[in-house]
Scaffold this motif. Structure first.
Motif, PDB file in Angstrom:
ATOM      1  N   GLY A   1       3.461  10.215  -7.850  1.00 45.40           N
ATOM      2  CA  GLY A   1       4.505  10.392  -8.811  1.00 45.40           C
ATOM      3  C   GLY A   1       5.274  11.652  -8.097  1.00 45.40           C
ATOM      4  O   GLY A   1       6.283  12.039  -8.723  1.00 45.40           O
ATOM      5  N   GLN A   2       5.028  12.116  -6.924  1.00 49.89           N
ATOM      6  CA  GLN A   2       5.516  13.207  -6.310  1.00 49.89           C
ATOM      7  C   GLN A   2       6.014  12.772  -5.057  1.00 49.89           C
ATOM      8  O   GLN A   2       5.554  12.199  -4.198  1.00 49.89           O
ATOM      9  CB  GLN A   2       4.625  14.371  -6.166  1.00 49.89           C
ATOM     10  N   VAL A   3       7.217  13.095  -4.825  1.00 51.22           N
ATOM     11  CA  VAL A   3       7.936  13.119  -3.415  1.00 51.22           C
ATOM     12  C   VAL A   3       7.737  14.173  -2.475  1.00 51.22           C
ATOM     13  O   VAL A   3       7.791  15.448  -2.939  1.00 51.22           O
ATOM     14  CB  VAL A   3       9.504  12.887  -3.450  1.00 51.22           C
ATOM     15  N   VAL A   4       7.196  13.919  -1.238  1.00 50.72           N
ATOM     16  CA  VAL A   4       6.468  14.927  -0.291  1.00 50.72           C
ATOM     17  C   VAL A   4       7.726  15.076   0.654  1.00 50.72           C
ATOM     18  O   VAL A   4       7.640  13.981   1.374  1.00 50.72           O
ATOM     19  CB  VAL A   4       5.011  14.573   0.144  1.00 50.72           C
ATOM     20  N   PRO A   5       8.354  15.929   0.861  1.00 49.01           N
ATOM     21  CA  PRO A   5       9.378  16.064   2.003  1.00 49.01           C
ATOM     22  C   PRO A   5       8.609  16.137   3.363  1.00 49.01           C
ATOM     23  O   PRO A   5       7.637  16.710   3.560  1.00 49.01           O
ATOM     24  CB  PRO A   5      10.249  17.164   1.749  1.00 49.01           C
ATOM     25  N   LYS A   6       9.284  15.638   4.126  1.00 49.49           N
ATOM     26  CA  LYS A   6       8.984  15.958   5.655  1.00 49.49           C
ATOM     27  C   LYS A   6       9.972  16.497   6.572  1.00 49.49           C
ATOM     28  O   LYS A   6      11.136  16.016   6.390  1.00 49.49           O
ATOM     29  CB  LYS A   6       8.571  14.350   6.426  1.00 49.49           C
ATOM     30  N   ARG A   7       9.556  17.348   7.467  1.00 51.66           N
ATOM     31  CA  ARG A   7      10.672  17.710   8.360  1.00 51.66           C
ATOM     32  C   ARG A   7      10.883  16.756   9.441  1.00 51.66           C
ATOM     33  O   ARG A   7      10.162  16.223   9.760  1.00 51.66           O
ATOM     34  CB  ARG A   7       9.977  19.095   8.931  1.00 51.66           C
ATOM     35  N   ARG A   8      12.249  16.981  10.108  1.00 43.91           N
ATOM     36  CA  ARG A   8      12.592  16.096  10.930  1.00 43.91           C
ATOM     37  C   ARG A   8      12.093  16.393  12.331  1.00 43.91           C
ATOM     38  O   ARG A   8      12.194  15.914  13.090  1.00 43.91           O
ATOM     39  CB  ARG A   8      14.103  15.991  10.809  1.00 43.91           C
ATOM     40  N   ASP A   9      11.946  17.762  12.482  1.00 39.15           N
ATOM     41  CA  ASP A   9      11.451  18.132  13.772  1.00 39.15           C
ATOM     42  C   ASP A   9       9.974  18.060  14.159  1.00 39.15           C
ATOM     43  O   ASP A   9       9.478  18.525  15.140  1.00 39.15           O
ATOM     44  CB  ASP A   9      11.961  19.669  14.041  1.00 39.15           C
ATOM     45  N   GLY A  10       9.381  17.466  13.032  1.00 35.97           N
ATOM     46  CA  GLY A  10       7.852  17.077  13.376  1.00 35.97           C
ATOM     47  C   GLY A  10       6.864  18.469  12.975  1.00 35.97           C
ATOM     48  O   GLY A  10       5.529  18.221  13.032  1.00 35.97           O
ATOM     49  N   ARG A  11       7.246  19.390  12.676  1.00 38.63           N
ATOM     50  CA  ARG A  11       6.407  20.438  12.178  1.00 38.63           C
ATOM     51  C   ARG A  11       5.996  20.523  10.825  1.00 38.63           C
ATOM     52  O   ARG A  11       6.850  19.873  10.086  1.00 38.63           O
ATOM     53  CB  ARG A  11       7.385  22.022  12.466  1.00 38.63           C
ATOM     54  N   SER A  12       4.953  20.838  10.490  1.00 36.47           N
ATOM     55  CA  SER A  12       4.369  20.985   9.213  1.00 36.47           C
ATOM     56  C   SER A  12       4.985  21.832   8.320  1.00 36.47           C
ATOM     57  O   SER A  12       5.638  23.029   8.767  1.00 36.47           O
ATOM     58  CB  SER A  12       2.704  21.208   9.155  1.00 36.47           C
ATOM     59  N   LEU A  13       5.148  21.626   7.218  1.00 33.76           N
ATOM     60  CA  LEU A  13       5.689  22.242   6.056  1.00 33.76           C
ATOM     61  C   LEU A  13       4.519  23.500   5.570  1.00 33.76           C
ATOM     62  O   LEU A  13       3.508  23.254   5.594  1.00 33.76           O
ATOM     63  CB  LEU A  13       6.103  21.612   4.672  1.00 33.76           C
ATOM     64  N   PRO A  14       5.311  24.576   5.158  1.00 37.97           N
ATOM     65  CA  PRO A  14       4.098  25.720   4.489  1.00 37.97           C
ATOM     66  C   PRO A  14       3.314  24.999   3.450  1.00 37.97           C
ATOM     67  O   PRO A  14       3.932  24.386   2.555  1.00 37.97           O
ATOM     68  CB  PRO A  14       4.966  27.012   4.362  1.00 37.97           C
ATOM     69  N   PRO A  15       2.130  25.571   3.152  1.00 38.84           N
ATOM     70  CA  PRO A  15       1.386  25.431   1.938  1.00 38.84           C
ATOM     71  C   PRO A  15       2.303  25.829   0.727  1.00 38.84           C
ATOM     72  O   PRO A  15       2.770  26.564   0.445  1.00 38.84           O
ATOM     73  CB  PRO A  15       0.120  25.822   2.251  1.00 38.84           C
TER      74      PRO A  15
ATOM     75  N   ALA B   1       0.779  -1.255  -0.019  1.00 37.82           N
ATOM     76  CA  ALA B   1      -0.111   0.114  -0.124  1.00 37.82           C
ATOM     77  C   ALA B   1       0.896   1.270  -0.224  1.00 37.82           C
ATOM     78  O   ALA B   1       0.661   2.275  -0.830  1.00 37.82           O
ATOM     79  CB  ALA B   1      -0.950  -0.011   1.173  1.00 37.82           C
ATOM     80  N   PRO B   2       1.652   1.256   0.883  1.00 40.01           N
ATOM     81  CA  PRO B   2       2.558   2.774   0.816  1.00 40.01           C
ATOM     82  C   PRO B   2       3.221   2.790  -0.472  1.00 40.01           C
ATOM     83  O   PRO B   2       3.447   3.988  -0.798  1.00 40.01           O
ATOM     84  CB  PRO B   2       3.601   2.650   1.992  1.00 40.01           C
ATOM     85  N   ALA B   3       4.041   1.918  -1.040  1.00 38.74           N
ATOM     86  CA  ALA B   3       4.640   1.954  -2.303  1.00 38.74           C
ATOM     87  C   ALA B   3       3.649   2.289  -3.369  1.00 38.74           C
ATOM     88  O   ALA B   3       3.952   3.045  -4.369  1.00 38.74           O
ATOM     89  CB  ALA B   3       5.283   0.726  -2.363  1.00 38.74           C
ATOM     90  N   ALA B   4       2.450   1.790  -3.409  1.00 39.68           N
ATOM     91  CA  ALA B   4       1.634   2.195  -4.424  1.00 39.68           C
ATOM     92  C   ALA B   4       0.952   3.485  -4.418  1.00 39.68           C
ATOM     93  O   ALA B   4       0.826   4.066  -5.325  1.00 39.68           O
ATOM     94  CB  ALA B   4       0.036   1.168  -4.179  1.00 39.68           C
ATOM     95  N   LEU B   5       1.037   4.004  -3.170  1.00 36.19           N
ATOM     96  CA  LEU B   5       0.396   5.236  -2.927  1.00 36.19           C
ATOM     97  C   LEU B   5       1.689   6.413  -3.522  1.00 36.19           C
ATOM     98  O   LEU B   5       1.251   7.372  -4.160  1.00 36.19           O
ATOM     99  CB  LEU B   5       0.273   5.904  -1.439  1.00 36.19           C
ATOM    100  N   SER B   6       2.855   6.072  -3.229  1.00 35.98           N
ATOM    101  CA  SER B   6       3.739   7.041  -3.713  1.00 35.98           C
ATOM    102  C   SER B   6       4.050   6.885  -5.225  1.00 35.98           C
ATOM    103  O   SER B   6       4.315   7.865  -5.919  1.00 35.98           O
ATOM    104  CB  SER B   6       5.096   6.686  -2.935  1.00 35.98           C
ATOM    105  N   ALA B   7       3.808   5.621  -5.484  1.00 35.17           N
ATOM    106  CA  ALA B   7       4.015   5.490  -7.082  1.00 35.17           C
ATOM    107  C   ALA B   7       2.847   6.117  -7.993  1.00 35.17           C
ATOM    108  O   ALA B   7       3.161   6.535  -8.973  1.00 35.17           O
ATOM    109  CB  ALA B   7       4.334   4.064  -7.308  1.00 35.17           C
ATOM    110  N   SER B   8       1.799   5.949  -7.372  1.00 30.75           N
ATOM    111  CA  SER B   8       0.768   6.663  -8.270  1.00 30.75           C
ATOM    112  C   SER B   8       0.628   8.130  -8.155  1.00 30.75           C
ATOM    113  O   SER B   8       0.392   8.576  -9.152  1.00 30.75           O
ATOM    114  CB  SER B   8      -0.725   6.054  -7.572  1.00 30.75           C
TER     115      SER B   8
END
Length: 109
Positions: free
Chosen positions: A94-108, A85-92
């Motif tokens: 086609g975009q990599v979504v970065p995550k912050r290491r400190d747990g805070r959300s990224l700006p829109p 399931a996770p592989a299928a979601l990321s493959a479908s």
């Protein structure tokens, strides 16, 4: 993996942990009595430095495969589809979504 130090040493006529400890010290690896006891008496080592493993192999004149024995029957396999399931979601998307290491959300975007 099964840690097989005691048998590998016994095959070379080394019957005491203190004897192996002395031999390791002669090759530059100083091990405390407590750590040596753990290396000698356990069959399921959690970690060892590769440099230490190299010295042990040199002293015993053995290969790593004689000290670390694989136990494939202890490896569990994920049920089919459990990891898909996770592989299928990321493959479908086609975009990599970065995550912050400190747990805070990224700006829109």
């Amino acid at each position: 993996m099964k840690w097989n130090l005691r048998l590998a040493a016994a095959n070379r006529g080394i019957w005491k942990a203190s004897e192996l400890q002395r031999m390791l010290a002669e090759h530059g690896l100083t091990i405390s009595a407590g750590k040596m006891s753990g290396l000698w008496s356990t069959d399921s080592l959690t970690s060892i430095k590769l440099a230490d493993l190299d010295v042990i192999c040199t002293v015993l004149n053995c290969e790593v495969g004689e000290l670390l024995l694989p136990e494939p029957d202890k490896v569990s396999r994920q049920p089919d589809g459990a990891d898909a399931a996770p592989a299928a979601l990321s493959a479908s998307s086609g975009q990599v979504v970065p995550k912050r290491r400190d747990g805070r959300s990224l700006p829109p975007i």
